[in-house]
Design a protein around this motif. Structure first.
Motif, PDB file in Angstrom:
ATOM      1  N   ILE A  48       0.904  -1.177  -0.158  1.00 11.67           N
ATOM      2  CA  ILE A  48      -0.079   0.036  -0.045  1.00 11.67           C
ATOM      3  C   ILE A  48       0.913   1.315  -0.177  1.00 11.67           C
ATOM      4  CG2 ILE A  48      -1.749   1.184   1.567  1.00 11.67           C
ATOM      5  CD1 ILE A  48      -2.858  -1.425   2.412  1.00 11.67           C
ATOM      6  N   HIS A  49       1.927   1.296   0.686  1.00  9.34           N
ATOM      7  CA  HIS A  49       2.691   2.406   0.942  1.00  9.34           C
ATOM      8  C   HIS A  49       3.412   2.741  -0.632  1.00  9.34           C
ATOM      9  CE1 HIS A  49       3.076   3.737   4.958  1.00  9.34           C
ATOM     10  NE2 HIS A  49       3.042   2.577   5.309  1.00  9.34           N
ATOM     11  N   GLN A  50       3.934   1.576  -1.224  1.00  8.16           N
ATOM     12  CA  GLN A  50       4.507   1.752  -2.735  1.00  8.16           C
ATOM     13  C   GLN A  50       3.485   1.872  -3.565  1.00  8.16           C
ATOM     14  OE1 GLN A  50       6.689  -2.127  -2.975  1.00  8.16           O
ATOM     15  NE2 GLN A  50       8.342  -1.557  -1.549  1.00  8.16           N
ATOM     16  N   LYS A  51       2.457   1.090  -3.721  1.00  5.36           N
ATOM     17  CA  LYS A  51       1.516   1.294  -4.866  1.00  5.36           C
ATOM     18  C   LYS A  51       0.926   2.591  -4.680  1.00  5.36           C
ATOM     19  CE  LYS A  51       3.032  -2.058  -7.418  1.00  5.36           C
ATOM     20  NZ  LYS A  51       2.495  -3.130  -8.000  1.00  5.36           N
ATOM     21  N   LEU A  52       0.289   2.909  -3.708  1.00  6.71           N
ATOM     22  CA  LEU A  52      -0.517   4.473  -3.381  1.00  6.71           C
ATOM     23  C   LEU A  52       0.404   5.473  -3.003  1.00  6.71           C
ATOM     24  CD1 LEU A  52      -3.720   2.437  -1.865  1.00  6.71           C
ATOM     25  CD2 LEU A  52      -3.208   2.868  -4.275  1.00  6.71           C
ATOM     26  N   PRO A  55       2.806   8.097   2.252  1.00 11.66           N
ATOM     27  CA  PRO A  55       4.183   8.611   3.034  1.00 11.66           C
ATOM     28  C   PRO A  55       4.576   7.298   4.198  1.00 11.66           C
ATOM     29  CG  PRO A  55       2.544  10.371   2.956  1.00 11.66           C
ATOM     30  CD  PRO A  55       1.955   9.158   2.325  1.00 11.66           C
ATOM     31  N   ALA A  56       5.603   7.249   4.248  1.00  9.39           N
ATOM     32  CA  ALA A  56       6.186   5.980   5.441  1.00  9.39           C
ATOM     33  C   ALA A  56       5.821   6.498   6.738  1.00  9.39           C
ATOM     34  CB  ALA A  56       7.805   6.121   5.258  1.00  9.39           C
ATOM     35  N   TRP A 172      -1.677  13.310   0.100  1.00  9.33           N
ATOM     36  CA  TRP A 172      -1.666  12.729   1.630  1.00  9.33           C
ATOM     37  C   TRP A 172      -1.341  13.831   2.616  1.00  9.33           C
ATOM     38  CZ3 TRP A 172      -3.916   8.508   1.706  1.00  9.33           C
ATOM     39  CH2 TRP A 172      -3.813   7.512   0.608  1.00  9.33           C
ATOM     40  N   ASP A 173      -0.445  14.730   2.422  1.00 11.22           N
ATOM     41  CA  ASP A 173      -0.373  15.946   3.330  1.00 11.22           C
ATOM     42  C   ASP A 173      -1.560  16.708   3.900  1.00 11.22           C
ATOM     43  OD1 ASP A 173       2.057  15.123   3.517  1.00 11.22           O
ATOM     44  OD2 ASP A 173       3.065  16.790   2.124  1.00 11.22           O
ATOM     45  N   SER A 174      -2.406  16.839   2.782  1.00 11.86           N
ATOM     46  CA  SER A 174      -3.611  17.515   3.124  1.00 11.86           C
ATOM     47  C   SER A 174      -4.797  16.927   3.923  1.00 11.86           C
ATOM     48  CB  SER A 174      -4.363  17.871   1.785  1.00 11.86           C
ATOM     49  OG  SER A 174      -4.908  16.790   1.119  1.00 11.86           O
ATOM     50  N   GLY A 175      -4.608  15.687   4.397  1.00 11.16           N
ATOM     51  CA  GLY A 175      -5.495  14.963   5.294  1.00 11.16           C
ATOM     52  C   GLY A 175      -4.554  14.282   6.459  1.00 11.16           C
ATOM     53  N   ASP A 176      -5.233  13.843   7.515  1.00  9.42           N
ATOM     54  CA  ASP A 176      -4.990  12.961   8.541  1.00  9.42           C
ATOM     55  C   ASP A 176      -5.290  11.790   8.675  1.00  9.42           C
ATOM     56  OD1 ASP A 176      -2.993  15.297   9.821  1.00  9.42           O
ATOM     57  OD2 ASP A 176      -5.020  16.430   9.872  1.00  9.42           O
ATOM     58  N   ILE A 177      -6.694  11.636   8.343  1.00  4.59           N
ATOM     59  CA  ILE A 177      -7.175  10.329   8.337  1.00  4.59           C
ATOM     60  C   ILE A 177      -7.905  10.075   7.021  1.00  4.59           C
ATOM     61  CG2 ILE A 177      -9.055   8.892   9.573  1.00  4.59           C
ATOM     62  CD1 ILE A 177      -8.310  11.920  11.390  1.00  4.59           C
ATOM     63  N   TRP A 178      -7.397   9.042   6.492  1.00  3.79           N
ATOM     64  CA  TRP A 178      -7.872   8.709   5.040  1.00  3.79           C
ATOM     65  C   TRP A 178      -8.718   7.440   5.152  1.00  3.79           C
ATOM     66  CZ3 TRP A 178      -7.032  12.323   1.015  1.00  3.79           C
ATOM     67  CH2 TRP A 178      -6.196  13.270   1.236  1.00  3.79           C
ATOM     68  N   GLY A 191     -16.254  -6.078   2.554  1.00  5.11           N
ATOM     69  CA  GLY A 191     -16.062  -6.625   3.785  1.00  5.11           C
ATOM     70  C   GLY A 191     -14.716  -6.346   4.550  1.00  5.11           C
ATOM     71  N   MET A 192     -14.314  -5.170   4.006  1.00  8.17           N
ATOM     72  CA  MET A 192     -13.215  -4.904   4.493  1.00  8.17           C
ATOM     73  C   MET A 192     -12.560  -3.248   4.347  1.00  8.17           C
ATOM     74  SD  MET A 192      -9.133  -6.329   3.618  1.00  8.17           S
ATOM     75  CE  MET A 192      -7.462  -5.642   4.051  1.00  8.17           C
ATOM     76  N   ALA A 193     -12.017  -2.649   4.925  1.00  8.60           N
ATOM     77  CA  ALA A 193     -11.598  -1.349   4.546  1.00  8.60           C
ATOM     78  C   ALA A 193     -10.331  -0.745   5.189  1.00  8.60           C
ATOM     79  CB  ALA A 193     -12.634  -0.321   5.347  1.00  8.60           C
ATOM     80  N   LEU A 194      -9.670   0.074   4.563  1.00  8.79           N
ATOM     81  CA  LEU A 194      -8.419   0.842   4.978  1.00  8.79           C
ATOM     82  C   LEU A 194      -8.499   1.927   5.675  1.00  8.79           C
ATOM     83  CD1 LEU A 194      -6.279   0.127   1.645  1.00  8.79           C
ATOM     84  CD2 LEU A 194      -6.432  -1.331   3.575  1.00  8.79           C
ATOM     85  N   MET A 195      -7.698   2.213   6.897  1.00  7.78           N
ATOM     86  CA  MET A 195      -7.917   3.437   7.335  1.00  7.78           C
ATOM     87  C   MET A 195      -6.308   3.833   7.498  1.00  7.78           C
ATOM     88  SD  MET A 195      -9.714   4.299  10.796  1.00  7.78           S
ATOM     89  CE  MET A 195      -9.481   5.837  11.896  1.00  7.78           C
ATOM     90  N   ILE A 196      -6.062   4.992   7.134  1.00 10.58           N
ATOM     91  CA  ILE A 196      -4.565   5.552   6.954  1.00 10.58           C
ATOM     92  C   ILE A 196      -4.484   6.687   7.908  1.00 10.58           C
ATOM     93  CG2 ILE A 196      -2.925   6.518   5.359  1.00 10.58           C
ATOM     94  CD1 ILE A 196      -4.218   4.638   3.273  1.00 10.58           C
ATOM     95  N   CYS A 197      -3.757   6.792   8.888  1.00  6.77           N
ATOM     96  CA  CYS A 197      -3.490   7.989   9.802  1.00  6.77           C
ATOM     97  C   CYS A 197      -2.124   8.672   9.730  1.00  6.77           C
ATOM     98  CB  CYS A 197      -3.763   7.397  11.155  1.00  6.77           C
ATOM     99  SG  CYS A 197      -5.570   6.900  11.323  1.00  6.77           S
ATOM    100  N   SER A 198      -2.122  10.079   9.779  1.00  5.96           N
ATOM    101  CA  SER A 198      -0.815  10.663   9.915  1.00  5.96           C
ATOM    102  C   SER A 198      -0.257  10.674  11.564  1.00  5.96           C
ATOM    103  CB  SER A 198      -1.308  12.175   9.557  1.00  5.96           C
ATOM    104  OG  SER A 198      -2.173  12.607  10.560  1.00  5.96           O
ATOM    105  N   PRO A 199       0.762  10.808  11.515  1.00  7.70           N
ATOM    106  CA  PRO A 199       1.129  11.118  12.970  1.00  7.70           C
ATOM    107  C   PRO A 199       0.643  11.929  13.971  1.00  7.70           C
ATOM    108  CG  PRO A 199       3.225  11.217  11.384  1.00  7.70           C
ATOM    109  CD  PRO A 199       1.962  11.334  10.629  1.00  7.70           C
ATOM    110  N   LYS A 200      -0.160  13.177  13.047  1.00 10.63           N
ATOM    111  CA  LYS A 200      -0.803  14.070  14.165  1.00 10.63           C
ATOM    112  C   LYS A 200      -2.031  13.457  14.515  1.00 10.63           C
ATOM    113  CE  LYS A 200      -2.978  18.538  13.325  1.00 10.63           C
ATOM    114  NZ  LYS A 200      -3.237  19.575  12.090  1.00 10.63           N
ATOM    115  N   ALA A 201      -2.634  12.318  13.648  1.00  8.20           N
ATOM    116  CA  ALA A 201      -3.948  11.849  14.290  1.00  8.20           C
ATOM    117  C   ALA A 201      -3.414  10.809  15.419  1.00  8.20           C
ATOM    118  CB  ALA A 201      -4.514  11.101  13.038  1.00  8.20           C
ATOM    119  N   LEU A 202      -2.341  10.057  15.131  1.00  3.34           N
ATOM    120  CA  LEU A 202      -2.057   9.472  16.367  1.00  3.34           C
ATOM    121  C   LEU A 202      -1.809  10.022  17.651  1.00  3.34           C
ATOM    122  CD1 LEU A 202      -1.498   6.227  16.351  1.00  3.34           C
ATOM    123  CD2 LEU A 202      -1.988   7.109  14.300  1.00  3.34           C
ATOM    124  N   GLU A 203      -1.285  11.281  17.502  1.00  4.10           N
ATOM    125  CA  GLU A 203      -1.008  12.130  18.678  1.00  4.10           C
ATOM    126  C   GLU A 203      -2.235  12.370  19.341  1.00  4.10           C
ATOM    127  OE1 GLU A 203       1.209  16.002  17.990  1.00  4.10           O
ATOM    128  OE2 GLU A 203       2.495  14.531  16.851  1.00  4.10           O
TER     129      GLU A 203
END
Ligand SMILES: *Cc1c(COP(=O)(O)O)cnc(C)c1O
Length: 353
Positions: A48-52, A55-56, A172-178, A191-203
């Motif tokens: 997902i990191h590579q193909k989409l 950011p690491a 990706w920089d323009s959002g924190d949770i995708w 039956g499945m979804a992806l959730m992608i979070c920035s470090p700011k979201a985790l904080e």
């Protein structure tokens, strides 16, 4: 039947083979805490990191649906209030789900023919802003997401990309949770979804420290640190996602193809104005790259769908408000040029000039 339904939508053509392989490989019965499953999860996350081009420093999680993401955002990432910008039914539904869980929800509805406007000064105190980047119900899209960061510099920005992730490049920089469920642009069974979070979201999740639910974000994150999940996951879909990501091109290449196809679709339908089909939004900037939504009289829409059906093609019904007066056509990467050509020929034969 050829399907242009915008979700569940056409799955990638090799899914049948991959499903058989999953069975033969014995993947369907593996324990979700086994080394084999952890390796699979790790492999998908890397892909997902590579193909989409994610950011690491952004974390990737598997959850069960986009609807679940709406609830996780309210439970684990919002303390007082979320602000919802929407112009269609999925955005509206998201605000309704949030209302049940949060002390306050502010909704800002905008017109399908206009971009959201910001009349007030920059809001320093907003906590969570929820945006449906691609509104599947009416075929509209927000192309420039950077405006939200300017307006809300301190808030977390949550982006519903259910019908665009996997089809177009995202900033990706323009959002924190995708987040996105997999049965739309990603071309997989539901039956499945992806959730992608920035470090700011985790904080923020650490500050709120919600641990009340099976799907509390910190608990999810702790599991994913070990490449495990917070519940027994849909291993088949994880396996299929791994296979699909291995075969697809980088999103920057898919993005170019999808945008060219979108241009072709809009050019094609521009000829059909006279026969009573118009876009839900007239504003070219707002017309979605991945969902083409056309409006007409109920009788006419019914006739177009019927005509397509006789040729073996399923068009998408309208959704919510637009249920009976709209057709929607998915422009998702799993759909081939041959299928698109066939739909165009069919429409041309019936309605061509
Ligand atoms: C389909 C869709 C959803 C809901 O997805 P589920 O997988 O049913 O939860 C949410 N948002 C958008 C924009 C959608 O297109």
């Amino acid at each position: 039947m050829i399907t242009f339904y915008p979700g569940p939508s056409k799955v990638y053509p090799n899914i049948g083979t991959y499903m058989q392989e999953a069975f033969t490989d014995g993947v369907l019965s593996i324990n979700h805490r086994s080394p084999q499953c952890m390796a699979l999860t790790q492999s998908v996350i890397t892909a997902i990191h590579q193909k989409l081009n994610v950011p690491a420093q952004y974390s990737i999680y598997f959850i069960s649906s986009a609807t679940e993401a709406w609830e996780i955002i309210a439970q684990s990432l919002t303390k007082h209030e979320s602000i919802h910008y929407y112009n269609g039914d999925f955005g509206k539904k998201w605000a309704e789900y949030a209302k049940r869980l949060l002390p306050a929800v502010k909704t800002i509805k905008f017109d399908v023919n206009a971009l959201p406007t910001f009349d007030n000064a920059v809001d320093e105190n907003a906590e969570m802003v929820c945006i449906t980047q691609n509104e599947t119900s009416n075929g509209t899209q927000l192309r420039d997401l950077t405006v939200f960061r300017q307006q809300y510099p301190n808030a977390l920005l949550a982006m519903d990309v259910t019908s665009s992730l996997g089809g177009i490049s995202l900033d990706w920089d323009s959002g924190d949770i995708w987040f996105a469920s997999v049965q739309k642009c990603l071309g997989l069974p539901a039956g499945m979804a992806l959730m992608i979070c920035s470090p700011k979201a985790l904080e923020k999740a650490r500050i709120i420290n919600d641990r009340n639910y099976y799907n509390s974000l910190l608990f999810i994150d702790e599991n994913f640190q070990k490449f495990q999940t917070h519940y027994t996951p849909n291993v088949l879909n994880i396996y299929l996602l791994n296979k699909v990501l291995a075969e697809v091109e980088n999103i920057s290449i898919i993005d170019k193809r999808i945008k060219q196809q979108a241009t072709d679709w809009y050019n094609f339908f521009n000829k059909f104005d006279a026969i009573g089909l118009t876009y839900i939004t007239q504003h070219a900037e707002i017309q979605s790259d991945t969902i083409i939504a056309l409006e007409g009289s109920q009788a006419h829409i019914e006739a177009v769908k019927q005509q397509a059906k006789q040729a073996g093609i399923v068009l998408g019904n309208g959704y919510g408000n637009w249920k009976n007066t709209t057709i929607r056509i998915a422009n998702f990467p799993a759909i081939t040029q041959n299928e698109i050509d066939f739909l165009r020929q069919t429409l041309q034969q019936t309605y061509g000039t």
